[in-house]
Design an enzyme around this catalytic site. Sequence first.
Site, PDB file in Angstrom:
ATOM      1  N   ARG A 104     -10.400 -13.152  96.444  1.00  0.00           N
ATOM      2  CA  ARG A 104     -11.439 -13.477  95.457  1.00  0.00           C
ATOM      3  C   ARG A 104     -11.379 -12.614  94.198  1.00  0.00           C
ATOM      4  O   ARG A 104     -12.343 -12.520  93.463  1.00  0.00           O
ATOM      5  CB  ARG A 104     -12.842 -13.408  96.088  1.00  0.00           C
ATOM      6  CG  ARG A 104     -13.070 -14.466  97.162  1.00  0.00           C
ATOM      7  CD  ARG A 104     -14.547 -14.627  97.449  1.00  0.00           C
ATOM      8  NE  ARG A 104     -14.762 -15.727  98.379  1.00  0.00           N
ATOM      9  CZ  ARG A 104     -14.935 -15.590  99.686  1.00  0.00           C
ATOM     10  NH1 ARG A 104     -14.914 -14.373 100.219  1.00  0.00           N
ATOM     11  NH2 ARG A 104     -15.147 -16.632 100.448  1.00  0.00           N
ATOM     12  N   LYS A 126      -6.201 -16.719  79.546  1.00  0.00           N
ATOM     13  CA  LYS A 126      -5.771 -17.937  80.239  1.00  0.00           C
ATOM     14  C   LYS A 126      -4.669 -17.585  81.228  1.00  0.00           C
ATOM     15  O   LYS A 126      -3.657 -16.997  80.867  1.00  0.00           O
ATOM     16  CB  LYS A 126      -5.241 -18.966  79.237  1.00  0.00           C
ATOM     17  CG  LYS A 126      -6.318 -19.660  78.416  1.00  0.00           C
ATOM     18  CD  LYS A 126      -5.681 -20.728  77.532  1.00  0.00           C
ATOM     19  CE  LYS A 126      -6.707 -21.513  76.757  1.00  0.00           C
ATOM     20  NZ  LYS A 126      -6.083 -22.567  75.933  1.00  0.00           N
ATOM     21  N   GLU A 168       5.391 -19.201  67.830  1.00  0.00           N
ATOM     22  CA  GLU A 168       3.951 -18.964  68.002  1.00  0.00           C
ATOM     23  C   GLU A 168       3.377 -18.104  66.877  1.00  0.00           C
ATOM     24  O   GLU A 168       2.243 -18.314  66.442  1.00  0.00           O
ATOM     25  CB  GLU A 168       3.675 -18.313  69.360  1.00  0.00           C
ATOM     26  CG  GLU A 168       3.734 -19.272  70.543  1.00  0.00           C
ATOM     27  CD  GLU A 168       2.562 -20.237  70.597  1.00  0.00           C
ATOM     28  OE1 GLU A 168       1.577 -20.049  69.859  1.00  0.00           O
ATOM     29  OE2 GLU A 168       2.637 -21.194  71.380  1.00  0.00           O
ATOM     30  N   LYS A 210      -5.431 -14.042  67.064  1.00  0.00           N
ATOM     31  CA  LYS A 210      -5.850 -14.617  68.344  1.00  0.00           C
ATOM     32  C   LYS A 210      -7.116 -13.937  68.864  1.00  0.00           C
ATOM     33  O   LYS A 210      -8.006 -14.600  69.410  1.00  0.00           O
ATOM     34  CB  LYS A 210      -4.731 -14.519  69.380  1.00  0.00           C
ATOM     35  CG  LYS A 210      -5.100 -15.187  70.702  1.00  0.00           C
ATOM     36  CD  LYS A 210      -3.916 -15.678  71.475  1.00  0.00           C
ATOM     37  CE  LYS A 210      -4.367 -16.489  72.695  1.00  0.00           C
ATOM     38  NZ  LYS A 210      -3.235 -17.048  73.457  1.00  0.00           N
ATOM     39  N   GLU A 220     -12.988 -22.147  74.728  1.00  0.00           N
ATOM     40  CA  GLU A 220     -12.293 -23.202  73.998  1.00  0.00           C
ATOM     41  C   GLU A 220     -13.142 -24.462  73.838  1.00  0.00           C
ATOM     42  O   GLU A 220     -12.736 -25.569  74.175  1.00  0.00           O
ATOM     43  CB  GLU A 220     -10.963 -23.550  74.690  1.00  0.00           C
ATOM     44  CG  GLU A 220      -9.982 -24.273  73.777  1.00  0.00           C
ATOM     45  CD  GLU A 220      -8.609 -24.464  74.400  1.00  0.00           C
ATOM     46  OE1 GLU A 220      -8.149 -25.602  74.421  1.00  0.00           O
ATOM     47  OE2 GLU A 220      -8.021 -23.468  74.861  1.00  0.00           O
ATOM     48  N   ARG A 224     -11.349 -22.238  69.036  1.00  0.00           N
ATOM     49  CA  ARG A 224     -10.144 -21.866  69.788  1.00  0.00           C
ATOM     50  C   ARG A 224      -9.179 -23.038  69.945  1.00  0.00           C
ATOM     51  O   ARG A 224      -7.971 -22.838  70.152  1.00  0.00           O
ATOM     52  CB  ARG A 224     -10.538 -21.298  71.157  1.00  0.00           C
ATOM     53  CG  ARG A 224      -9.342 -20.743  71.935  1.00  0.00           C
ATOM     54  CD  ARG A 224      -9.761 -19.954  73.152  1.00  0.00           C
ATOM     55  NE  ARG A 224      -8.598 -19.453  73.859  1.00  0.00           N
ATOM     56  CZ  ARG A 224      -8.624 -18.603  74.870  1.00  0.00           C
ATOM     57  NH1 ARG A 224      -9.779 -18.130  75.302  1.00  0.00           N
ATOM     58  NH2 ARG A 224      -7.514 -18.204  75.463  1.00  0.00           N
ATOM     59  N   ASN A 228      -4.112 -24.694  69.557  1.00  0.00           N
ATOM     60  CA  ASN A 228      -3.264 -25.733  70.138  1.00  0.00           C
ATOM     61  C   ASN A 228      -2.441 -26.464  69.078  1.00  0.00           C
ATOM     62  O   ASN A 228      -1.787 -27.469  69.385  1.00  0.00           O
ATOM     63  CB  ASN A 228      -4.118 -26.756  70.900  1.00  0.00           C
ATOM     64  CG  ASN A 228      -4.723 -26.178  72.162  1.00  0.00           C
ATOM     65  OD1 ASN A 228      -4.072 -25.418  72.878  1.00  0.00           O
ATOM     66  ND2 ASN A 228      -5.974 -26.512  72.435  1.00  0.00           N
ATOM     67  N   HIS A 231       0.919 -28.061  69.856  1.00  0.00           N
ATOM     68  CA  HIS A 231       1.089 -28.022  71.307  1.00  0.00           C
ATOM     69  C   HIS A 231       0.938 -29.373  71.993  1.00  0.00           C
ATOM     70  O   HIS A 231       1.439 -29.555  73.099  1.00  0.00           O
ATOM     71  CB  HIS A 231       0.105 -27.023  71.927  1.00  0.00           C
ATOM     72  CG  HIS A 231       0.518 -25.594  71.732  1.00  0.00           C
ATOM     73  ND1 HIS A 231       0.694 -25.046  70.483  1.00  0.00           N
ATOM     74  CD2 HIS A 231       0.794 -24.594  72.619  1.00  0.00           C
ATOM     75  CE1 HIS A 231       1.050 -23.774  70.617  1.00  0.00           C
ATOM     76  NE2 HIS A 231       1.122 -23.479  71.893  1.00  0.00           N
ATOM     77  N   HIS A 235       4.054 -29.531  74.183  1.00  0.00           N
ATOM     78  CA  HIS A 235       4.070 -29.462  75.647  1.00  0.00           C
ATOM     79  C   HIS A 235       4.799 -30.653  76.255  1.00  0.00           C
ATOM     80  O   HIS A 235       5.509 -30.522  77.258  1.00  0.00           O
ATOM     81  CB  HIS A 235       2.647 -29.389  76.193  1.00  0.00           C
ATOM     82  CG  HIS A 235       2.065 -28.015  76.145  1.00  0.00           C
ATOM     83  ND1 HIS A 235       0.724 -27.769  76.350  1.00  0.00           N
ATOM     84  CD2 HIS A 235       2.631 -26.798  75.930  1.00  0.00           C
ATOM     85  CE1 HIS A 235       0.500 -26.470  76.248  1.00  0.00           C
ATOM     86  NE2 HIS A 235       1.637 -25.865  75.994  1.00  0.00           N
ATOM     87  N   HIS A 245       9.535 -23.003  74.892  1.00  0.00           N
ATOM     88  CA  HIS A 245       8.167 -23.251  74.445  1.00  0.00           C
ATOM     89  C   HIS A 245       8.060 -23.194  72.923  1.00  0.00           C
ATOM     90  O   HIS A 245       7.518 -24.106  72.292  1.00  0.00           O
ATOM     91  CB  HIS A 245       7.212 -22.221  75.059  1.00  0.00           C
ATOM     92  CG  HIS A 245       5.786 -22.387  74.613  1.00  0.00           C
ATOM     93  ND1 HIS A 245       4.970 -23.392  75.083  1.00  0.00           N
ATOM     94  CD2 HIS A 245       5.040 -21.685  73.722  1.00  0.00           C
ATOM     95  CE1 HIS A 245       3.790 -23.308  74.504  1.00  0.00           C
ATOM     96  NE2 HIS A 245       3.807 -22.269  73.662  1.00  0.00           N
TER      97      HIS A 245
END
Length: 337
Positions: A104, A126, A168, A210, A220, A224, A228, A231, A235, A245
Amino acid sequence: MRKIEIEGSKIYVGESYQNITKYLPDAQIIMISDMNVYTHYKHFIDKYDNIIIPTGEKSKNWSTVALIVEELLKLKADRNTFLVGMGGGVVTDITGFVASVFMRGVRFGFIASSLLAQVDASLGGKNGINFHTFKNMIGVFNTPEFVICDAELLKTLPKREVQSGFGEIIKHALIKDHELFVYLKENYKLLLELENRTLEFVIWKAIGIKALVVSNDWLEKGERKQLNFGHTLGHAIENNSDYTHGEAVAVGMYWASKWSVEKGILSETDFAEVQHILKLYRLPINFSLDKYILTSYLLKDKKKHGSAIDFVFLKEIGAAQVMSVPMEELVRAIERL
């Protein structure tokens, strides 16, 4: 050394990875890394209990999670154990995910060893794994206690991975910082040569962008989403080709900028600037992929809501705009590629 904080996570730019003991608790330390990083830094990683996972995006899955958990149990890890992910985005993503669910939740930190991880993948909380061909479909929000960004680690990267990281950084500049965009253009030779002082400055600037965006919109829901940019298509390309990437995102940014011009949002002059900087950093702007495969992937994109998707357009160099676009319109735009 520069320090930036994101939601309780301390980011150290210019700190040596070998100084990690300053940031570790008095507890069992288990380091998680991949075979590539271990090959270069075995002498350091072997100072700690460690778990070495396969290299590459394909290893970011349930099987690797199970492997890590089994090894943690063999090492008698408990709730006081502290995990350190040393590697690129795959390692930091999966380490953060395992740390969030093992017993946990246990404490964790990162040594980001790729440019992509230092400016993006290890930041913002993330953590996740892929599910079949769908990128980051399963994940959590949880911040590492620290991230060490040591530019010296980047010198063992293949040139292609360095260029991927700049994809990026260029994205950060395009959506939020015109001055950084200009700096990237003027200093591209030094940056591609990994000149330490110039590189550390750019890493710090990108992290600052960021940090600001994430602090304003942790889950998000609004601003935020601008992160993307490039992306949505990126992706889809990354998961159905051999593009890295950053390469896939570069194509996505080029196409999103082109669509922004078509919709009257972005000027032709700024679109030419986007093309120019991608070429300076030797990033692709074209791809060859079946459009049916692309659209099939996009229809399952996690940014989709109902029959629409949140798409990031470019307004000008340094400013982006998120708009809800009908999926039918997105598919038609893809077909015009």
